[in-house]
Design an enzyme around this catalytic site. Structure first.
Site, PDB file in Angstrom:
ATOM      1  N   LYS A  12       0.922  -1.256  -0.057  1.00 55.08           N
ATOM      2  CA  LYS A  12       0.025   0.075   0.021  1.00 55.08           C
ATOM      3  C   LYS A  12       0.933   1.273  -0.306  1.00 55.08           C
ATOM      4  O   LYS A  12       0.473   2.276  -0.510  1.00 55.08           O
ATOM      5  CB  LYS A  12      -1.077   0.169   1.194  1.00 55.08           C
ATOM      6  CG  LYS A  12      -2.230  -0.641   1.037  1.00 55.08           C
ATOM      7  CD  LYS A  12      -3.213  -0.818   2.017  1.00 55.08           C
ATOM      8  CE  LYS A  12      -4.305  -1.532   1.723  1.00 55.08           C
ATOM      9  NZ  LYS A  12      -4.661  -2.297   2.984  1.00 55.08           N
ATOM     10  N   LYS A  19     -11.507  -3.910  -6.549  1.00 56.47           N
ATOM     11  CA  LYS A  19     -12.603  -2.892  -6.523  1.00 56.47           C
ATOM     12  C   LYS A  19     -12.283  -1.769  -7.209  1.00 56.47           C
ATOM     13  O   LYS A  19     -13.185  -1.025  -7.481  1.00 56.47           O
ATOM     14  CB  LYS A  19     -12.761  -2.612  -4.900  1.00 56.47           C
ATOM     15  CG  LYS A  19     -13.467  -3.472  -4.046  1.00 56.47           C
ATOM     16  CD  LYS A  19     -14.078  -2.989  -2.792  1.00 56.47           C
ATOM     17  CE  LYS A  19     -14.235  -4.055  -1.789  1.00 56.47           C
ATOM     18  NZ  LYS A  19     -13.584  -3.881  -0.538  1.00 56.47           N
ATOM     19  N   LYS A  52      -5.676 -10.027  -9.970  1.00 54.61           N
ATOM     20  CA  LYS A  52      -6.762 -10.196  -9.704  1.00 54.61           C
ATOM     21  C   LYS A  52      -7.735  -9.402  -9.579  1.00 54.61           C
ATOM     22  O   LYS A  52      -7.326  -8.223  -9.856  1.00 54.61           O
ATOM     23  CB  LYS A  52      -6.887 -10.926  -8.329  1.00 54.61           C
ATOM     24  CG  LYS A  52      -6.246  -9.746  -7.251  1.00 54.61           C
ATOM     25  CD  LYS A  52      -6.224 -10.636  -5.823  1.00 54.61           C
ATOM     26  CE  LYS A  52      -5.897  -9.426  -4.743  1.00 54.61           C
ATOM     27  NZ  LYS A  52      -6.848  -8.782  -3.731  1.00 54.61           N
TER      28      LYS A  52
END
Ligand code: TRP
Length: 333
Positions: A114, A199, A196
């Site tokens: 992150k 969102k 993958k």
């Protein structure tokens, strides 16, 4: 009565739910609500670690709640609530923070990911994200946590905090494990052969539960393929492997076998495979999308669900928190 095993899981309201959430988490919730004591929540505190638009949060929280219900989560069977409706978690998080080491938090792979390439300052909430997640789980003394593969490092942190607490202050927390019925933690591949479903990134390579039929067809039609096998039993390229993985998730075993065979014999037509895949995905997604849309229009009902859920969750949360306070010596009466 024998006590049922306790299950906790949550999803952050940071965007539209997608097939990764569905197959990685929600589908497991559906099975588990039948036989375990389940707590499923909307992780809105966690959303604050990265998303900070106060105007959007309400819609996003109610959307996840509606999507939970639309997928089949049943408030009669499971406790469904919103994280911030249970401030006991915030207090347990504070207590657990005293046991979490800066060094180990900095090593958590999701944290490193992150902060990579981020120029704005990194807040302590992001660093202590796994501590809050541990509080989510430990407050109900859960032992099974249905989550995707990417969450395993967080579960490890939760186990470390649990055992550290138990050793220092006396036994309170069983150690939670990531749980998947298939035994394997699932990762739903994106449609472009890279990574993958997600969102917020890569919207054309991700199928969302709110996508229209046309959009699903369009996304699948655009998915990457290759030139096709030229010799029997060739290995599959990553893009094709992914299409097959998706097919296995939404189509019948016969359909999968049919295309596997066609691939092995080099008679496969990717156009047909994609059409089948799109049809089967629409069969899954369309009813969920419609139910979720109806529920989102009924905010009063969703509010009621929130309230009832928080009340049920509070029972177990207060008991655990009280015990944690006592064991740590915060007991002055
Ligand atoms: N970190 C999880 C995710 O991003 C969401 C989450 C927060 C969670 N608290 C949790 C999952 C507790 C399981 C249990 O997917």
């Amino acid at each position: 009565m024998q006590q049922r095993e306790i299950v906790v899981s949550g999803i952050r309201p940071t965007g539209f739910l997608h097939l990764g959430n569905y197959f990685g988490a929600i589908r497991q919730y559906l099975h588990m609500q039948e036989s375990y004591e389940c707590y499923f929540f909307v992780a809105d505190y966690h959303a604050l670690t990265t998303h900070q638009d106060p105007k959007l949060l309400r819609t996003q929280v109610y959307r996840v709640l509606a999507e939970y219900l639309a997928c089949g989560l049943d408030p009669e069977k499971a406790t469904i609530y919103v994280q911030s409706d249970l401030p006991e978690k915030a207090e347990l998080y504070l207590l657990l923070n005293m046991l979490a080491y800066k060094g180990e938090l900095e090593k958590v792979p999701t944290f490193k990911e992150k902060i990579r390439g981020r120029h704005e300052s990194i807040n302590a909430g992001l660093l202590t994200y796994p501590v809050l997640m541990a509080a989510d789980i430990l407050i109900h003394r859960a032992i099974k946590v249905p989550v995707g593969k990417d969450q395993e490092p967080h579960l490890e942190m939760a186990r470390n905090l649990a055992s550290r607490f138990n050793q220092k202050f006396g036994f309170l927390f069983p150690e939670p494990m990531a749980f998947s019925e298939t035994g394997e933690l699932l990762k739903v591949p994106s449609l472009d052969g890279k990574g993958k479903m997600s969102k917020s990134e890569n919207e054309m390579a991700t199928i969302y539960l709110a996508d229209s039929d046309e959009l699903i067809r369009k996304k699948i039609a655009r998915a990457k393929t290759d030139a096709g096998p030229s010799t029997p039993h060739s290995p599959k390229s990553p893009e094709i492997e992914n299409l097959f993985l998706l097919l296995k998730l939404v189509s019948s075993p016969e359909t999968v076998a049919h295309f596997e065979e066609a691939y092995d014999r080099c008679t496969i037509r990717y156009g047909e495979l994609k059409q089948q895949l799109a049809n089967d995905m629409i069969r899954l997604v369309a009813p969920i999308r419609q139910r979720a849309a109806d529920l989102q229009n009924d905010v009063e009902y969703l509010k009621k669900i929130r309230k009832v859920g928080a009340e049920k969750a509070r029972d177990s949360a207060q008991t655990t928190l009280q015990r944690a306070r006592e064991l740590m010596g915060i007991a002055y009466d």
